[in-house]
Design an enzyme around this catalytic site. Structure first.
Site, mmCIF file in Angstrom:
data_model
loop_
_atom_site.group_PDB
_atom_site.id
_atom_site.type_symbol
_atom_site.label_atom_id
_atom_site.label_comp_id
_atom_site.label_asym_id
_atom_site.label_seq_id
_atom_site.Cartn_x
_atom_site.Cartn_y
_atom_site.Cartn_z
ATOM 1 N N CYS A 2 0.799 -1.213 0.000
ATOM 2 C CA CYS A 2 0.000 0.000 0.000
ATOM 3 C C CYS A 2 0.824 1.251 0.000
ATOM 4 O O CYS A 2 1.596 1.434 -0.907
ATOM 5 C CB CYS A 2 -1.014 -0.067 1.084
ATOM 6 S SG CYS A 2 -2.502 0.043 0.185
ATOM 7 N N ARG A 27 -5.381 3.590 -3.525
ATOM 8 C CA ARG A 27 -4.873 2.233 -3.704
ATOM 9 C C ARG A 27 -5.664 1.202 -2.928
ATOM 10 O O ARG A 27 -5.497 0.022 -3.141
ATOM 11 C CB ARG A 27 -3.426 2.177 -3.228
ATOM 12 C CG ARG A 27 -2.534 2.919 -4.157
ATOM 13 C CD ARG A 27 -1.199 3.186 -3.521
ATOM 14 N NE ARG A 27 -0.354 3.771 -4.524
ATOM 15 C CZ ARG A 27 0.441 3.070 -5.309
ATOM 16 N NH1 ARG A 27 0.522 1.778 -5.190
ATOM 17 N NH2 ARG A 27 1.162 3.660 -6.218
ATOM 18 N N TRP A 75 -2.311 -2.588 3.670
ATOM 19 C CA TRP A 75 -3.193 -3.552 3.022
ATOM 20 C C TRP A 75 -2.730 -4.904 3.547
ATOM 21 O O TRP A 75 -1.720 -5.446 3.106
ATOM 22 C CB TRP A 75 -3.060 -3.441 1.512
ATOM 23 C CG TRP A 75 -4.087 -4.199 0.747
ATOM 24 C CD1 TRP A 75 -5.359 -3.798 0.470
ATOM 25 C CD2 TRP A 75 -3.932 -5.482 0.116
ATOM 26 N NE1 TRP A 75 -6.001 -4.750 -0.267
ATOM 27 C CE2 TRP A 75 -5.159 -5.793 -0.493
ATOM 28 C CE3 TRP A 75 -2.878 -6.391 0.035
ATOM 29 C CZ2 TRP A 75 -5.351 -6.976 -1.194
ATOM 30 C CZ3 TRP A 75 -3.071 -7.567 -0.658
ATOM 31 C CH2 TRP A 75 -4.302 -7.847 -1.263
ATOM 32 N N ASN A 100 6.119 -1.911 3.031
ATOM 33 C CA ASN A 100 5.201 -2.446 2.023
ATOM 34 C C ASN A 100 5.788 -3.736 1.514
ATOM 35 O O ASN A 100 6.982 -3.793 1.219
ATOM 36 C CB ASN A 100 5.088 -1.503 0.821
ATOM 37 C CG ASN A 100 4.205 -0.311 1.093
ATOM 38 O OD1 ASN A 100 4.197 0.626 0.318
ATOM 39 N ND2 ASN A 100 3.476 -0.325 2.183
ATOM 40 N N GLY A 101 4.954 -4.745 1.354
ATOM 41 C CA GLY A 101 5.442 -5.999 0.793
ATOM 42 C C GLY A 101 5.219 -7.158 1.746
ATOM 43 O O GLY A 101 4.378 -7.086 2.654
ATOM 44 N N GLU A 483 -13.855 -8.281 -19.300
ATOM 45 C CA GLU A 483 -13.550 -7.036 -18.598
ATOM 46 C C GLU A 483 -14.808 -6.467 -17.934
ATOM 47 O O GLU A 483 -14.764 -5.952 -16.813
ATOM 48 C CB GLU A 483 -12.918 -6.023 -19.579
ATOM 49 C CG GLU A 483 -12.688 -4.624 -19.057
ATOM 50 C CD GLU A 483 -11.767 -4.537 -17.835
ATOM 51 O OE1 GLU A 483 -11.146 -5.543 -17.458
ATOM 52 O OE2 GLU A 483 -11.715 -3.444 -17.249
ATOM 53 N N LYS A 487 -15.157 -5.815 -13.951
ATOM 54 C CA LYS A 487 -15.537 -4.508 -13.385
ATOM 55 C C LYS A 487 -16.710 -4.667 -12.432
ATOM 56 O O LYS A 487 -16.719 -4.133 -11.334
ATOM 57 C CB LYS A 487 -15.984 -3.553 -14.487
ATOM 58 C CG LYS A 487 -15.146 -2.576 -15.191
ATOM 59 C CD LYS A 487 -14.052 -1.840 -14.563
ATOM 60 C CE LYS A 487 -12.938 -2.714 -14.072
ATOM 61 N NZ LYS A 487 -11.650 -2.538 -14.634
ATOM 62 N N GLU A 490 -15.670 -6.391 -9.219
ATOM 63 C CA GLU A 490 -14.755 -5.564 -8.422
ATOM 64 C C GLU A 490 -15.491 -4.523 -7.592
ATOM 65 O O GLU A 490 -15.200 -4.336 -6.426
ATOM 66 C CB GLU A 490 -13.786 -4.788 -9.344
ATOM 67 C CG GLU A 490 -12.599 -5.565 -9.834
ATOM 68 C CD GLU A 490 -11.707 -4.727 -10.742
ATOM 69 O OE1 GLU A 490 -10.492 -4.770 -10.561
ATOM 70 O OE2 GLU A 490 -12.221 -4.021 -11.642
ATOM 71 N N HIS A 506 -22.404 -25.420 -23.248
ATOM 72 C CA HIS A 506 -21.456 -26.380 -22.674
ATOM 73 C C HIS A 506 -21.383 -26.245 -21.163
ATOM 74 O O HIS A 506 -20.411 -26.672 -20.548
ATOM 75 C CB HIS A 506 -20.079 -26.196 -23.308
ATOM 76 C CG HIS A 506 -20.093 -26.439 -24.787
ATOM 77 N ND1 HIS A 506 -20.103 -27.698 -25.334
ATOM 78 C CD2 HIS A 506 -20.167 -25.576 -25.825
ATOM 79 C CE1 HIS A 506 -20.151 -27.595 -26.659
ATOM 80 N NE2 HIS A 506 -20.193 -26.312 -26.976
ATOM 81 N N LYS A 605 -4.846 -0.775 -5.516
ATOM 82 C CA LYS A 605 -4.694 -0.235 -6.871
ATOM 83 C C LYS A 605 -3.515 -0.868 -7.593
ATOM 84 O O LYS A 605 -3.641 -1.332 -8.706
ATOM 85 C CB LYS A 605 -4.516 1.277 -6.802
ATOM 86 C CG LYS A 605 -4.299 1.943 -8.153
ATOM 87 C CD LYS A 605 -5.557 1.912 -8.990
ATOM 88 C CE LYS A 605 -5.378 2.530 -10.347
ATOM 89 N NZ LYS A 605 -6.432 2.113 -11.278
HETATM 90 N N1 GLU Z 1 2.901 -7.474 4.956
HETATM 91 C C1 GLU Z 1 2.749 -6.285 5.716
HETATM 92 C C2 GLU Z 1 1.539 -6.378 6.630
HETATM 93 O O1 GLU Z 1 0.672 -7.165 6.464
HETATM 94 C C3 GLU Z 1 2.683 -5.026 4.867
HETATM 95 C C4 GLU Z 1 1.431 -4.911 4.075
HETATM 96 C C5 GLU Z 1 1.433 -3.681 3.168
HETATM 97 O O2 GLU Z 1 2.214 -3.646 2.211
HETATM 98 O O3 GLU Z 1 0.595 -2.781 3.365
HETATM 99 O O4 GLU Z 1 1.463 -5.653 7.565
#
Ligand code: GLU
Length: 610
Positions: A2, A27, A75, A100-101, A483, A487, A490, A506, A605
């Site tokens: 995020c 995002r 996120w 992040n990650g 698509e 949409k 989502e 089918h 996002k």
């Molecule tokens: N993996 C981390 C968490 O869950 C970071 C998530 C993120 O990128 O917002 O806190």
């Protein structure tokens, strides 16, 4: 995944951090937090579940002062969305981190650190980073060195900022797999996961490369590459012209972005259409030579971008007469595949930071595709920098999580590319001229298509109490049906599936009843008659048909059949044109259902984790 914002300045930074987070809100995220160090080396941390507005409220009730701070929108990937899991995370009331990650080896590290006596207060993978930094710092040396030693122990993806309460003159940042930029000010510097966050304070940026670790003070930026060697990263003024700004007259960014499409397409095509020829001189001489040599195409993408790749497959094979394979990036990166000769490897991504697509690109380079080309909306993004060539979509900042103008501008770029390749593989000058004239007409046709808005808004009411829906199309409109379905699910959370209309009997025909709206994309092409039979099959089983049909297609309203006439368009651009009413449909259904249109639940996002 995020958002990250950081600042080291002489003025109070809390408001800069909050504004940065607001700009990254699009995002999608589940919680937000910030930490600031004040003049007496006190740490102030505020975290809230929910929106940045909640965090802002909390900060305005008990203001935080101080010139160095970091902030985050989370996120959740590890540990539920909650205040205790929100970033920043702290170790020993001294070290603070936003990340992040995903840290893949977090379990091993957690056990190791617990053995060393560190207490964990969250369920996140992130918390191991901050304790590890603390642990490493206890061995001596600078914070930069401690972070360097820390990152060598991490597996997974990260963009992170580390702050030390007892030395708030600097922030340490590190990136591997998640984007980070450094924003350069006068006597103050900033950090963010996306340059957009920092536009109120600077337009000048330094982009970190994979594996970089950097020390950012008010006046200096020192960068070390993945081998620990000092490196210079060029400082550049942002090429993004428009600040996404506000929603203007529109209720949601998504609606604004749908309506911006005629202009976005004009920008995309600008300078790329000659009188009768496509002009891709933006790719340079070398790039154009690579297109001359292209005899096969592999496209890799995710989500909406994957759907546009699927349209391009029809175009490449029909117009350019060369094989085109399309694959979802997360699949492609983990399987063995055949690399054809003279094969151009194309990636599609709005953000240019999509983790799976980036990994696929890396793999493609190792495996020896002829060349790589990115079609992307964000200048300076990782994908653009790491590809041999890039075609920018010039759609302007796209804020709504559900992609709209990025999709249609991708399609236009793909059609340009198909033509530029096709003229060396058998496409005639007449065919090229007709693509050019169709593309020239496109912005105006899209404008007329947008006038369907009121009728579609009325039609959307029929979907308010529905839980499932089916989208049908044939040929290059099949991916458009895909698509449309994407949409709708989502943003309205209605289960939607797309089928090539010929597949109905089918399987999916078994689902048809009164409660199942069936949306049909029916341009006036030689598959229309076949499509009409498919519609009869649905009607005969009581299904409710909603048909987007060419004005000249002689389809009529009737019992259980609602026809919405779409502006006539040359067949080649019809997939782009028919996208617009489907976007409007999902938008109005979502509005009626009262969902969070711009930030739908559970979605982000730009998907910078795999
Ligand atoms: N993996 C981390 C968490 O869950 C970071 C998530 C993120 O990128 O917002 O806190």
């Amino acid at each position: 995944m995020c958002g990250i914002v950081g600042a080291v300045a002489q003025r109070d930074v809390a408001e800069i951090l909050l504004e940065g987070l607001r700009r990254l809100e699009y995002r999608g995220y589940d919680s937000a937090g910030l930490a600031v160090v004040d003049n007496s080396d006190e740490l102030h941390r505020v975290r809230r579940i929910g929106k940045v507005a909640e965090l802002t409220d909390a900060v305005s009730q008990s203001p935080v002062h101080g010139g160095t701070g970091i902030a985050h929108t989370r996120w959740a990937t590890h540990g539920e969305p909650s205040e205790r899991n929100a970033h920043p995370h702290v170790s020993g009331d001294r070290f603070v981190v936003v990340h992040n990650g995903i840290i893949e080896n977090h379990e091993t590290l957690r056990a190791l650190l617990q053995n060393e006596g560190f207490e964990f207060t969250s369920g996140t993978d992130t918390e191991v980073i901050v304790h590890l930094v603390n642990h490493e710092q206890q061995k001596g040396g600078t914070l930069l060195e401690a972070v360097q030693r820390t990152v060598t122990q991490l597996e997974g993806a990260y963009g992170m900022v580390v702050m030390d309460r007892t030395d708030s003159d600097r922030l340490i940042v590190a990136r591997s797999g998640s984007p980070l930029v450094i924003g350069l000010g006068l006597g103050e510097n900033f950090i963010a996961s996306d340059q957009l966050a920092l536009f109120p304070v600077t337009r000048r940026f330094m982009y970190l490369e994979e594996g970089d670790v950097a020390e950012v003070t008010r006046t200096d930026v020192t960068i070390l590459d993945s081998n620990g060697h000092p490196v210079e990263r060029e400082a550049r003024d942002s090429e993004i012209e428009h600040d996404a700004g506000d929603k203007g007259q529109y209720r949601h960014y998504m609606l604004k972005e749908i309506h911006e499409q005629p202009e976005a397409l004009t920008n995309t095509l600008e300078g790329r259409l000659g009188e009768h020829q496509v002009n891709l001189s933006v790719l340079g001489k070398e790039g154009q030579e690579l297109l001359n040599r292209t005899r096969a195409v592999q496209i890799v993408a995710c989500g909406t971008s994957y759907n546009s790749a699927m349209v391009a497959r029809y175009w490449f094979e029909e117009l350019a007469g060369i094989p085109c394979r399309v694959e979802i990036a997360s699949e492609f990166r983990y399987r063995k595949f055949f690399v054809p000769e003279d094969c151009l490897f194309i990636t599609l991504s709005q953000s240019g930071e999509t983790a799976d697509t980036l990994a696929a690109l890396k793999l493609a380079k190792e495996l020896g595709y002829m060349a790589t080309l990115a079609i992307c909306n964000v200048p300076g993004s990782s994908m653009v920098r790491e590809s041999d060539m890039a075609l920018m979509t010039h759609a302007g900042a796209e804020i709504g999580v559900a992609s709209t103008k990025a999709f249609t501008t991708q399609l236009a770029n793909l059609l340009l590319l198909v033509t530029a390749v096709g003229r060396h593989t058998g496409m005639t000058a007449e065919q090229e001229a007709s693509v050019v004239s169709a593309l020239k007409a496109l912005p105006q046709i899209l404008k007329s298509t947008l006038s369907m808005s009121d009728d579609i808004e009325k039609m959307a009411e029929a979907f308010a109490d529905k839980h499932h829906s089916l989208f049908l199309g044939r040929g290059s409109q099949y991916p458009i049906a895909m698509e449309g379905a994407l949409k709708l699910k989502e943003i309205s959370y209605i289960h939607a599936e797309a089928y090539a209309a010929g597949e109905l009997k089918h399987g999916p025909l078994a689902l048809i009843d009164n409660d199942m709206p069936v949306i049909v994309v029916a341009p006036n092409n030689d598959l229309l008659e076949k499509l009409k039979s498919n519609m009869e099959e649905v009607r005969a089983r009581g299904g409710q048909l909603f048909v987007f049909a060419d004005r000249n297609a002689s389809l009529k309203n009737g019992e259980g059949v609602q026809v919405l006439p779409v502006e006539a368009s040359p067949e080649i651009i019809a997939p782009i044109v028919y996208t617009v009413p489907l976007q409007l449909l999902s938008y109005y259904v979502a509005v009626i259902k009262g969902t969070d249109v711009d930030q739908p639940r559970n979605l982000a996002k730009s998907v910078t984790v795999e």
